[in-house]
Design a protein around this motif. Structure first.
Motif, short mmCIF file in Angstrom:
data_model
loop_
_atom_site.label_atom_id
_atom_site.label_comp_id
_atom_site.label_asym_id
_atom_site.label_seq_id
_atom_site.Cartn_x
_atom_site.Cartn_y
_atom_site.Cartn_z
N ALA A 138 74.61 -10.96 60.05
CA ALA A 138 75.07 -11.30 61.49
C ALA A 138 74.50 -12.87 61.44
CB ALA A 138 74.41 -10.63 62.57
N ILE A 139 75.48 -13.34 62.16
CA ILE A 139 75.18 -14.83 62.85
C ILE A 139 74.88 -14.81 64.11
CG2 ILE A 139 76.20 -17.05 62.95
CD1 ILE A 139 77.91 -16.45 60.36
N ILE A 140 73.92 -15.30 64.68
CA ILE A 140 73.56 -15.41 65.92
C ILE A 140 73.93 -16.91 66.44
CG2 ILE A 140 71.52 -15.36 67.77
CD1 ILE A 140 70.32 -13.20 66.37
N ALA A 141 74.77 -17.11 67.47
CA ALA A 141 74.97 -18.17 68.15
C ALA A 141 74.78 -18.06 69.53
CB ALA A 141 76.29 -18.79 67.49
N VAL A 142 74.32 -17.25 70.09
CA VAL A 142 74.09 -17.31 71.54
C VAL A 142 73.08 -18.03 72.11
CG1 VAL A 142 74.61 -14.61 71.39
CG2 VAL A 142 72.07 -15.50 71.29
N PRO A 143 72.88 -18.21 73.35
CA PRO A 143 71.94 -19.16 73.94
C PRO A 143 70.69 -18.68 73.68
CG PRO A 143 73.80 -18.62 75.56
CD PRO A 143 73.98 -17.80 74.49
N ASP A 144 69.62 -19.48 73.69
CA ASP A 144 68.29 -19.30 73.17
C ASP A 144 67.64 -18.10 73.79
OD1 ASP A 144 67.99 -20.96 75.24
OD2 ASP A 144 66.52 -22.28 74.54
N PHE A 145 68.00 -18.02 75.22
CA PHE A 145 67.35 -16.90 76.15
C PHE A 145 67.73 -15.57 75.79
CE2 PHE A 145 70.75 -18.22 78.70
CZ PHE A 145 71.69 -17.13 78.91
N ALA A 146 68.84 -15.48 75.16
CA ALA A 146 69.59 -14.29 74.68
C ALA A 146 69.45 -13.84 73.25
CB ALA A 146 70.88 -14.23 75.23
N ALA A 147 68.74 -14.84 72.28
CA ALA A 147 68.67 -14.57 71.07
C ALA A 147 67.79 -13.61 70.53
CB ALA A 147 68.36 -15.73 70.40
N GLN A 148 66.51 -13.39 70.99
CA GLN A 148 65.69 -12.34 70.70
C GLN A 148 66.16 -10.89 70.80
OE1 GLN A 148 62.51 -12.65 68.91
NE2 GLN A 148 63.01 -10.63 68.60
N GLU A 149 66.86 -10.82 72.14
CA GLU A 149 67.36 -9.37 72.52
C GLU A 149 68.63 -9.14 71.60
OE1 GLU A 149 69.54 -7.79 76.48
OE2 GLU A 149 68.57 -9.81 76.48
N THR A 150 69.72 -10.06 71.28
CA THR A 150 70.35 -10.15 70.50
C THR A 150 69.87 -9.52 68.95
OG1 THR A 150 71.80 -11.62 71.27
CG2 THR A 150 72.42 -11.23 69.14
N LEU A 151 69.09 -10.44 68.59
CA LEU A 151 68.30 -9.71 67.12
C LEU A 151 68.01 -8.33 67.17
CD1 LEU A 151 65.76 -11.74 64.89
CD2 LEU A 151 65.21 -9.52 65.52
N ASN A 152 67.15 -7.94 68.19
CA ASN A 152 66.66 -6.61 68.44
C ASN A 152 67.51 -5.67 68.08
OD1 ASN A 152 64.21 -7.92 68.77
ND2 ASN A 152 64.14 -7.38 70.86
N ARG A 153 68.72 -5.94 68.86
CA ARG A 153 70.10 -4.67 68.94
C ARG A 153 70.65 -4.87 67.55
NH1 ARG A 153 72.26 -0.77 70.12
NH2 ARG A 153 74.37 -0.43 70.48
N LEU A 154 70.70 -6.14 66.64
CA LEU A 154 71.27 -5.97 65.78
C LEU A 154 70.46 -5.39 64.44
CD1 LEU A 154 72.57 -9.99 65.43
CD2 LEU A 154 74.05 -7.71 65.41
#
Lengths: 210, 210
Positions: A142-158
């Motif tokens: 996965a490539i994460i290009a979300v705003p920084d405040f949402a990045a950790q949560e996105t990583l956890n979900r992925l």
């Protein structure tokens, strides 16, 4: 080892260009010059990966290209999803380097309904469909290009959904669970690095150059 | 040394977030965790740059932030131009990380008349105006986001015009004249690196993680 793998990608590009220019064989020196490394690194890399094809006059380009393809096949056959389709995310979705023979992005995801585009190539979908798409396509990257405040949560979900490798563009340090690998591309830091080099007095040692 | 400068940027971001969260002092351990490095690296960096403010309970965040600003002031006061306003170039033009307090892109350039936008913020101009803009703004830094076949020529022209630092997104190794520094961001290579990590058997050592 990751440096070696990344250099393989660079060699492949350089060799394809040389081949397109009508050249059949390269020396390690010529390939090094085209790829921005040294002849001894090229020779070591080729030896580690068992790349053959060396005769008088250098390595046979077609032979080496085939060898590199074989090595990278398992690597390149993985599916990729992209999360966060703002300016940068959309540019990455369309980035030619991500849509060639190898790794290609199969879908983008965004929470903003205005950005959803099911007919896009690749499509942009709501995050609710992430689980289904990852499971159907077997995506592992996965490539994460979300705003920084949402990045950790996105990583956890992925990571929960089985993603094993993440390229993170959010300018924040992320904590990855065991078994999930993160590489960060921090564009702001790269630009500051260049700015620092540019601010040095002329003639200062520049061994930091890439 | 460039790593140290780049970490300063990361520390600044982390400290600003901690400050916004109402925290006044940080230990090197906490800052290391937020910035993805180790406490000993933080302490060494702070010592190299003479960052003060350590008392019982850690470093005073405001004090350290002021120190970092002073260090980066000369670095951040340089003008930046961007050449190549395709998908990636336009995303970089609008990239928030490039338009904050520090380094900001003053203009983009593109050969395609359809992309010219004089009223854009920043504007996109034809390459014929590069010389004037660089001389008027005193820009010393450039971002190259042109197709790979045009990248070396673009670099040569920028160096002639006095650009001293270049962040190159074209996936090709560029040769810079003495006194011009190039940093490469090769997105394809980054993604291949992640793909390689993801292809490793689970449980393989992941010390390559960023």
């Amino acid at each position: 080892m990751i440096d070696r793998i990344q250099r393989l990608t660079a060699y492949r590009r350089s060799l394809e260009r040389l081949k397109a220019a009508g050249i059949l064989r390269v020396t390690s020196g010529l390939l090094a010059e085209a790829s921005g490394t040294s002849a001894s690194v090229v020779r070591k890399d080729f030896s580690v990966f068992g790349l053959q094809g060396k005769r008088r006059g250098g390595y046979g380009i077609s032979e080496v290209l085939e060898g590199i393809s074989t090595i990278l096949e398992g690597v390149s056959r993985q599916g990729v999803v992209l999360v966060g389709c703002g300016n940068l995310g959309q540019a990455l979705l369309r980035y030619a380097g991500f849509s060639g023979d190898g790794l290609a992005i199969t879908a983008g995801f965004d929470t903003d309904p205005a950005r959803i585009n099911r007919r896009g190539k690749p499509p942009i979908l709501p995050p609710g469909e992430m689980s289904r798409v990852i499971s159907e396509t077997g995506a592992t990257i996965a490539i994460i290009a979300v705003p920084d405040f949402a990045a950790q949560e996105t990583l956890n979900r992925l990571a929960e959904l089985g993603i094993r490798g993440i390229l993170n563009f959010a300018p924040v340090h992320l904590h990855a669970p065991a078994g999930t690998h993160v590489r960060n591309v921090n564009l702001e830091m790269e630009l500051e690095g260049v700015a620092w080099l540019a601010s040095l007095p002329a003639g200062a040692p520049d061994k930091e150059d890439a």
